[in-house]
Design a protein around this motif. Structure first.
Motif, PDB file in Angstrom:
ATOM      1  N   GLY A 127       0.883  -1.198  -0.211  1.00  0.00           N
ATOM      2  CA  GLY A 127      -0.048   0.174  -0.005  1.00  0.00           C
ATOM      3  C   GLY A 127       0.931   1.137  -0.149  1.00  0.00           C
ATOM      4  N   ALA A 128       1.045   1.955  -1.128  1.00  0.00           N
ATOM      5  CA  ALA A 128       1.704   3.187  -1.078  1.00  0.00           C
ATOM      6  C   ALA A 128       0.985   4.727  -1.182  1.00  0.00           C
ATOM      7  CB  ALA A 128       2.596   3.310  -2.250  1.00  0.00           C
ATOM      8  N   ARG A 129       1.352   5.448  -0.477  1.00  0.00           N
ATOM      9  CA  ARG A 129       0.747   6.871  -0.641  1.00  0.00           C
ATOM     10  C   ARG A 129       0.564   7.432  -2.150  1.00  0.00           C
ATOM     11  NH1 ARG A 129       2.854  10.027   4.866  1.00  0.00           N
ATOM     12  NH2 ARG A 129       1.425  11.404   3.803  1.00  0.00           N
ATOM     13  N   ASN A 130      -0.219   8.127  -2.425  1.00  0.00           N
ATOM     14  CA  ASN A 130      -0.142   8.655  -3.817  1.00  0.00           C
ATOM     15  C   ASN A 130       0.259  10.168  -3.835  1.00  0.00           C
ATOM     16  OD1 ASN A 130      -2.454  10.069  -2.856  1.00  0.00           O
ATOM     17  ND2 ASN A 130      -4.025   8.880  -4.074  1.00  0.00           N
ATOM     18  N   ASN A 131       0.376  10.736  -2.446  1.00  0.00           N
ATOM     19  CA  ASN A 131       0.827  12.184  -2.329  1.00  0.00           C
ATOM     20  C   ASN A 131       1.278  12.165  -0.656  1.00  0.00           C
ATOM     21  OD1 ASN A 131      -1.307  13.463  -0.665  1.00  0.00           O
ATOM     22  ND2 ASN A 131      -2.407  12.600  -2.341  1.00  0.00           N
ATOM     23  N   ARG A 132       1.803  13.110  -0.493  1.00  0.00           N
ATOM     24  CA  ARG A 132       2.307  13.584   1.013  1.00  0.00           C
ATOM     25  C   ARG A 132       1.622  14.689   1.473  1.00  0.00           C
ATOM     26  NH1 ARG A 132       6.202   9.664   2.296  1.00  0.00           N
ATOM     27  NH2 ARG A 132       6.422  10.765   4.515  1.00  0.00           N
ATOM     28  N   ASP A 133       0.446  15.243   0.909  1.00  0.00           N
ATOM     29  CA  ASP A 133      -0.240  16.599   1.163  1.00  0.00           C
ATOM     30  C   ASP A 133      -0.289  16.791   2.616  1.00  0.00           C
ATOM     31  OD1 ASP A 133      -0.225  16.697  -1.411  1.00  0.00           O
ATOM     32  OD2 ASP A 133      -2.202  16.253  -1.536  1.00  0.00           O
ATOM     33  N   THR A 134      -0.383  15.688   3.424  1.00  0.00           N
ATOM     34  CA  THR A 134      -0.849  15.774   4.812  1.00  0.00           C
ATOM     35  C   THR A 134       0.645  16.093   5.774  1.00  0.00           C
ATOM     36  OG1 THR A 134      -0.701  13.355   5.131  1.00  0.00           O
ATOM     37  CG2 THR A 134      -2.801  14.196   4.722  1.00  0.00           C
ATOM     38  N   ASP A 135       1.642  15.942   5.122  1.00  0.00           N
ATOM     39  CA  ASP A 135       2.866  16.249   5.974  1.00  0.00           C
ATOM     40  C   ASP A 135       3.505  17.591   5.781  1.00  0.00           C
ATOM     41  OD1 ASP A 135       2.930  13.420   6.301  1.00  0.00           O
ATOM     42  OD2 ASP A 135       4.466  13.009   4.794  1.00  0.00           O
ATOM     43  N   THR A 136       4.274  17.588   6.706  1.00  0.00           N
ATOM     44  CA  THR A 136       4.994  19.215   6.846  1.00  0.00           C
ATOM     45  C   THR A 136       5.977  19.409   5.740  1.00  0.00           C
ATOM     46  OG1 THR A 136       6.359  18.422   8.369  1.00  0.00           O
ATOM     47  CG2 THR A 136       4.232  19.411   9.224  1.00  0.00           C
ATOM     48  N   ALA A 137       6.241  20.630   5.309  1.00  0.00           N
ATOM     49  CA  ALA A 137       7.324  20.653   4.511  1.00  0.00           C
ATOM     50  C   ALA A 137       8.782  19.896   4.904  1.00  0.00           C
ATOM     51  CB  ALA A 137       7.855  21.881   4.085  1.00  0.00           C
ATOM     52  N   PHE A 138       8.994  19.794   6.177  1.00  0.00           N
ATOM     53  CA  PHE A 138      10.290  19.112   6.618  1.00  0.00           C
ATOM     54  C   PHE A 138       9.872  17.525   6.353  1.00  0.00           C
ATOM     55  CE2 PHE A 138      12.253  16.846  10.159  1.00  0.00           C
ATOM     56  CZ  PHE A 138      13.481  17.004   9.867  1.00  0.00           C
ATOM     57  N   LYS A 139       8.993  17.247   6.831  1.00  0.00           N
ATOM     58  CA  LYS A 139       8.711  15.721   6.572  1.00  0.00           C
ATOM     59  C   LYS A 139       8.782  15.194   5.444  1.00  0.00           C
ATOM     60  CE  LYS A 139       6.125  11.623   8.722  1.00  0.00           C
ATOM     61  NZ  LYS A 139       5.034  11.588   9.570  1.00  0.00           N
ATOM     62  N   LYS A 140       8.210  15.975   4.202  1.00  0.00           N
ATOM     63  CA  LYS A 140       8.200  15.897   2.881  1.00  0.00           C
ATOM     64  C   LYS A 140       9.857  15.666   2.297  1.00  0.00           C
ATOM     65  CE  LYS A 140       3.893  17.639   1.624  1.00  0.00           C
ATOM     66  NZ  LYS A 140       3.152  18.717   1.019  1.00  0.00           N
ATOM     67  N   LYS A 141      10.594  16.682   2.810  1.00  0.00           N
ATOM     68  CA  LYS A 141      11.908  16.705   2.370  1.00  0.00           C
ATOM     69  C   LYS A 141      12.753  15.689   2.885  1.00  0.00           C
ATOM     70  CE  LYS A 141      11.907  21.513   1.054  1.00  0.00           C
ATOM     71  NZ  LYS A 141      12.612  23.028   1.400  1.00  0.00           N
ATOM     72  N   SER A 142      12.640  15.346   4.172  1.00  0.00           N
ATOM     73  CA  SER A 142      13.332  14.479   4.909  1.00  0.00           C
ATOM     74  C   SER A 142      12.973  12.937   4.442  1.00  0.00           C
ATOM     75  CB  SER A 142      13.075  14.549   6.376  1.00  0.00           C
ATOM     76  OG  SER A 142      11.705  14.223   6.583  1.00  0.00           O
ATOM     77  N   ALA A 143      11.654  12.782   4.169  1.00  0.00           N
ATOM     78  CA  ALA A 143      11.241  11.291   3.581  1.00  0.00           C
ATOM     79  C   ALA A 143      11.868  11.152   2.230  1.00  0.00           C
ATOM     80  CB  ALA A 143       9.872  11.137   3.579  1.00  0.00           C
ATOM     81  N   SER A 144      11.817  12.055   1.365  1.00  0.00           N
ATOM     82  CA  SER A 144      12.499  12.044   0.154  1.00  0.00           C
ATOM     83  C   SER A 144      13.979  11.756   0.320  1.00  0.00           C
ATOM     84  CB  SER A 144      12.183  13.424  -0.681  1.00  0.00           C
ATOM     85  OG  SER A 144      13.013  13.550  -2.150  1.00  0.00           O
ATOM     86  N   ALA A 145      14.742  12.752   1.031  1.00  0.00           N
ATOM     87  CA  ALA A 145      16.137  12.321   1.189  1.00  0.00           C
ATOM     88  C   ALA A 145      16.382  10.813   1.782  1.00  0.00           C
ATOM     89  CB  ALA A 145      16.676  13.230   2.125  1.00  0.00           C
ATOM     90  N   PHE A 146      15.381  10.396   2.656  1.00  0.00           N
ATOM     91  CA  PHE A 146      15.538   8.938   3.202  1.00  0.00           C
ATOM     92  C   PHE A 146      15.718   8.061   2.027  1.00  0.00           C
ATOM     93  CE2 PHE A 146      13.580   5.304   5.013  1.00  0.00           C
ATOM     94  CZ  PHE A 146      14.782   4.644   5.778  1.00  0.00           C
TER      95      PHE A 146
END
Length: 320
Positions: A127-146
């Protein structure tokens, strides 16, 4: 028809569980009536040593709803171990298994799509998220970096996938042969290699309760994933050591040049800078090496990843 086991790890979720169990219970009952799954399908909540009334809520639902049951761990073993405990406890009673968090931020509607994909022959359905709209900007960038870091060091991970997935019985059997205590299921499951696919859904905001993954735990979990699957951090320390040597050679040449020029100054500040820099590299290196030694230490002790105190699933089926 196959018996579906929905495994729900829960830690201090007494606020969220009533609504969660109502929704999941209704879904399972509907799928049973539609003859999509077997009548013995269950929702199995794993109480991961909660300090609130999570287990009391599970017992209450178990008494009034035949679909709801639970497993009570003797203490808090952690989210990943709780999932393994749930899969282990249900292995002999189910044919297909779905893991989902108790906060229901993951869309339960995707369960139907997962079952449809499984019916087409897929052993693992992510099950994969189709977007990260519910995340903060920091969480979006940190998740992408991870995800980029994990890919860079060679770890097989499905982007935007957490622990919401369907697994066939044979894939769970193979997963349970992985005996390490340092669990990072998002990286382990793809290594099984059976046919897999992905369904996408929109992740929702948590409606009640508080997140069990604040920033500190998120960073710890990311570090666990990196060090459990790769020696890249140790290679990074080696690179830092080589860079330090090159810098020191440059500084040596520069010092000799200054001495020849007669411009050296007593107590030259660069000496202290060099000492602190090299000391920092050494401390980082010791920490990284210690992290791996610590993991080996925990593994060789061979202690159990979980201890089941109460198993309502087994008790319910034994009564039948």
């Amino acid at each position: 028809m196959e018996r579906l086991m929905i495994v729900v790890p829960a830690y201090n979720e007494e606020e969220a569980l009533p609504k969660t169990l109502d929704i999941l219970g209704e879904l399972v009952e509907r799928l049973i009536k539609q003859k999509i799954i077997d009548i013995q399908s269950k929702v199995v909540v794993v109480n991961d040593g909660s300090s609130d009334n999570t287990w009391t809520v599970i017992e209450k639902f178990n008494k009034t709803n035949n679909v709801i049951t639970g497993v009570n761990l003797s203490r808090n073993f952690g989210h990943q171990s709780a999932i393994i405990a749930g899969l282990s406890a249900t292995l002999n009673f189910g044919d297909v298994f779905i893991t989902i968090d108790a906060d229901l931020q993951d869309d339960v509607g995707a369960i139907i799509e997962m079952l449809e994909a499984h019916a087409k022959g897929f052993d693992i359905v992510y099950g994969a998220r189709n977007n990260r709209d519910t995340d903060t900007a920091f969480k979006k960038k940190s998740a992408s970096a991870f995800y980029k870091i994990m890919k860079k060091i060679g770890v097989q991970m499905i982007p935007q996938v957490a622990d919401y997935r369907l697994m066939s019985k044979r894939s769970v059997e193979h997963l349970l042969t992985y005996k390490e205590k340092n669990l990072f299921l998002r990286g382990i499951v793809p290594t099984i290699g059976f046919p897999s696919t992905t369904v996408y859904y929109a992740r929702k905001e948590r409606e009640v309760g508080t997140t069990k993954y604040p920033l500190r735990k998120m960073l710890s979990f990311a570090w666990e994933g990196i060090t459990s699957f790769s020696v890249a951090p140790m290679q990074f320390v080696l690179a830092m050591g080589l860079v330090t040597i090159l810098v020191s050679l440059f500084m040596l040449a520069y010092t000799v040049w200054e001495y020849i020029s007669g411009e050296t100054i007593a107590g030259w500040s660069s000496l202290m800078v060099s000492i602190w820099f090299i000391g920092g590299v050494q401390l980082i290196g010791l920490y990284v090496i210690g992290e791996y030694v610590g993991k080996v230490f925990n593994e060789v002790k061979g202690r159990p990843r979980f201890i089941i105190q109460d198993n309502l699933l087994k008790n319910n089926l034994d009564k039948k």
